[in-house]
Design a protein around this motif. Structure first.
Motif, PDB file in Angstrom:
ATOM      1  N   VAL A  75       0.829  -1.210   0.000  1.00 52.54           N
ATOM      2  CA  VAL A  75       0.000   0.000   0.000  1.00 52.54           C
ATOM      3  C   VAL A  75       0.863   1.259   0.000  1.00 52.54           C
ATOM      4  CG1 VAL A  75      -1.662   1.339   1.366  1.00 52.54           C
ATOM      5  CG2 VAL A  75      -1.981  -1.126   1.052  1.00 52.54           C
ATOM      6  N   TYR A  76       1.899   1.298   0.817  1.00 52.12           N
ATOM      7  CA  TYR A  76       2.699   2.517   0.961  1.00 52.12           C
ATOM      8  C   TYR A  76       3.842   2.644  -0.039  1.00 52.12           C
ATOM      9  CZ  TYR A  76       0.111   3.198   5.247  1.00 52.12           C
ATOM     10  OH  TYR A  76      -0.906   3.385   6.141  1.00 52.12           O
ATOM     11  N   ASN A  77       4.377   1.539  -0.512  1.00 52.37           N
ATOM     12  CA  ASN A  77       5.547   1.605  -1.390  1.00 52.37           C
ATOM     13  C   ASN A  77       5.263   1.295  -2.849  1.00 52.37           C
ATOM     14  OD1 ASN A  77       7.878   2.089   0.518  1.00 52.37           O
ATOM     15  ND2 ASN A  77       6.861   0.370   1.487  1.00 52.37           N
ATOM     16  N   ASP A  78       4.462   0.273  -3.114  1.00 51.49           N
ATOM     17  CA  ASP A  78       4.287  -0.192  -4.484  1.00 51.49           C
ATOM     18  C   ASP A  78       3.094   0.411  -5.210  1.00 51.49           C
ATOM     19  OD1 ASP A  78       6.533  -1.719  -4.094  1.00 51.49           O
ATOM     20  OD2 ASP A  78       5.450  -3.565  -3.717  1.00 51.49           O
ATOM     21  N   LEU A  79       1.945   0.481  -4.564  1.00 50.01           N
ATOM     22  CA  LEU A  79       0.756   0.994  -5.247  1.00 50.01           C
ATOM     23  C   LEU A  79       0.936   2.430  -5.747  1.00 50.01           C
ATOM     24  CD1 LEU A  79      -2.173  -0.597  -3.203  1.00 50.01           C
ATOM     25  CD2 LEU A  79      -1.133  -1.366  -5.344  1.00 50.01           C
ATOM     26  N   PRO A  80       1.546   3.337  -4.968  1.00 52.83           N
ATOM     27  CA  PRO A  80       1.767   4.687  -5.507  1.00 52.83           C
ATOM     28  C   PRO A  80       2.669   4.693  -6.746  1.00 52.83           C
ATOM     29  CG  PRO A  80       1.982   4.712  -3.124  1.00 52.83           C
ATOM     30  CD  PRO A  80       1.899   3.265  -3.544  1.00 52.83           C
ATOM     31  N   LYS A  81       3.666   3.824  -6.779  1.00 52.12           N
ATOM     32  CA  LYS A  81       4.549   3.747  -7.947  1.00 52.12           C
ATOM     33  C   LYS A  81       3.789   3.223  -9.160  1.00 52.12           C
ATOM     34  CE  LYS A  81       8.626   2.856  -5.152  1.00 52.12           C
ATOM     35  NZ  LYS A  81       9.603   1.843  -4.766  1.00 52.12           N
ATOM     36  N   LEU A  82       2.945   2.232  -8.958  1.00 50.51           N
ATOM     37  CA  LEU A  82       2.152   1.691 -10.064  1.00 50.51           C
ATOM     38  C   LEU A  82       1.171   2.730 -10.603  1.00 50.51           C
ATOM     39  CD1 LEU A  82       1.426  -1.938  -8.830  1.00 50.51           C
ATOM     40  CD2 LEU A  82       2.882  -1.236 -10.729  1.00 50.51           C
ATOM     41  N   GLU A  83       0.549   3.485  -9.701  1.00 49.22           N
ATOM     42  CA  GLU A  83      -0.370   4.528 -10.148  1.00 49.22           C
ATOM     43  C   GLU A  83       0.372   5.590 -10.959  1.00 49.22           C
ATOM     44  OE1 GLU A  83      -3.693   4.733 -10.139  1.00 49.22           O
ATOM     45  OE2 GLU A  83      -3.540   2.678  -9.415  1.00 49.22           O
ATOM     46  N   ASN A  84       1.570   5.933 -10.528  1.00 48.91           N
ATOM     47  CA  ASN A  84       2.376   6.904 -11.265  1.00 48.91           C
ATOM     48  C   ASN A  84       2.740   6.374 -12.646  1.00 48.91           C
ATOM     49  OD1 ASN A  84       3.769   9.384 -11.552  1.00 48.91           O
ATOM     50  ND2 ASN A  84       5.683   8.327 -11.109  1.00 48.91           N
ATOM     51  N   LEU A  85       3.096   5.095 -12.735  1.00 51.82           N
ATOM     52  CA  LEU A  85       3.396   4.495 -14.036  1.00 51.82           C
ATOM     53  C   LEU A  85       2.181   4.532 -14.954  1.00 51.82           C
ATOM     54  CD1 LEU A  85       5.522   1.357 -13.112  1.00 51.82           C
ATOM     55  CD2 LEU A  85       6.254   3.302 -14.483  1.00 51.82           C
ATOM     56  N   LYS A  86       1.016   4.204 -14.416  1.00 49.88           N
ATOM     57  CA  LYS A  86      -0.208   4.217 -15.214  1.00 49.88           C
ATOM     58  C   LYS A  86      -0.489   5.610 -15.765  1.00 49.88           C
ATOM     59  CE  LYS A  86      -2.604   0.930 -12.374  1.00 49.88           C
ATOM     60  NZ  LYS A  86      -3.827   0.660 -11.616  1.00 49.88           N
ATOM     61  N   LYS A  87      -0.286   6.634 -14.929  1.00 53.37           N
ATOM     62  CA  LYS A  87      -0.560   8.011 -15.357  1.00 53.37           C
ATOM     63  C   LYS A  87       0.487   8.504 -16.349  1.00 53.37           C
ATOM     64  CE  LYS A  87      -2.829   9.352 -11.082  1.00 53.37           C
ATOM     65  NZ  LYS A  87      -2.645  10.070  -9.820  1.00 53.37           N
ATOM     66  N   THR A  88       1.742   8.190 -16.090  1.00 57.55           N
ATOM     67  CA  THR A  88       2.834   8.690 -16.920  1.00 57.55           C
ATOM     68  C   THR A  88       2.937   7.961 -18.252  1.00 57.55           C
ATOM     69  OG1 THR A  88       4.028   9.234 -14.887  1.00 57.55           O
ATOM     70  CG2 THR A  88       5.303   9.229 -16.926  1.00 57.55           C
ATOM     71  N   TYR A  89       2.745   6.643 -18.230  1.00 54.77           N
ATOM     72  CA  TYR A  89       2.893   5.820 -19.431  1.00 54.77           C
ATOM     73  C   TYR A  89       1.681   4.902 -19.603  1.00 54.77           C
ATOM     74  CZ  TYR A  89       7.736   7.240 -18.690  1.00 54.77           C
ATOM     75  OH  TYR A  89       8.874   7.956 -18.483  1.00 54.77           O
ATOM     76  N   PRO A  90       0.498   5.445 -19.825  1.00 50.54           N
ATOM     77  CA  PRO A  90      -0.694   4.588 -19.878  1.00 50.54           C
ATOM     78  C   PRO A  90      -0.633   3.515 -20.971  1.00 50.54           C
ATOM     79  CG  PRO A  90      -1.202   6.794 -20.665  1.00 50.54           C
ATOM     80  CD  PRO A  90       0.181   6.829 -20.089  1.00 50.54           C
ATOM     81  N   ASN A  91      -0.113   3.843 -22.134  1.00 51.77           N
ATOM     82  CA  ASN A  91      -0.046   2.848 -23.210  1.00 51.77           C
ATOM     83  C   ASN A  91       0.961   1.748 -22.898  1.00 51.77           C
ATOM     84  OD1 ASN A  91      -1.971   4.232 -24.647  1.00 51.77           O
ATOM     85  ND2 ASN A  91      -0.473   5.399 -25.812  1.00 51.77           N
TER      86      ASN A  91
END
Length: 114
Positions: A75-91
């Motif tokens: 919750v604190y380390n991985d999910l925020p990074k994944l959300e950032n990846l989705k927003k930055t590089y959605p394709n």
């Protein structure tokens, strides 16, 4: 040097394992480029070493995020990074997720509008 996020120890050492001289050259050149551009305030300590063997993690580590979505580390380390990846590089994120799902036998969830 032996750290990934909040974790420390020799098992968290950063490394690139190459299988050809071309991969080695590319990795070393990219590290040199980052160093020359002073992208980071401290030296890059990633080791570039020949690939020797692959050891799968223990079974309880497999699909850890999928099997432990409420885990505080996730919750604190991985999910925020994944959300950032989705927003930055959605394709790219979508393609990577599809490749992983296909390799693991998971049917991709259809996306509306694509």
């Amino acid at each position: 040097m032996e750290r990934q996020g909040p974790d420390t120890g020799s098992q968290y050492r950063s490394a690139i394992f190459y299988t050809s001289e071309e991969q080695k050259r590319i990795a070393q050149a990219y590290i040199a480029q980052l160093e020359a551009a002073k992208v980071y305030s401290r030296p890059i300590v990633t080791k570039v070493e020949p690939f020797r063997a692959f050891y799968p993690a223990e079974s309880y580590h497999q699909e850890y995020l999928k099997n432990n979505p409420e885990n505080s580390y996730i919750v604190y380390n991985d999910l925020p990074k994944l959300e950032n990846l989705k927003k930055t590089y959605p394709n790219l994120y979508h393609l990577s997720r599809r490749s992983h799902q296909q390799a693991s036998g998971i049917r991709p969830t259809p996306r509306l509008g694509t």
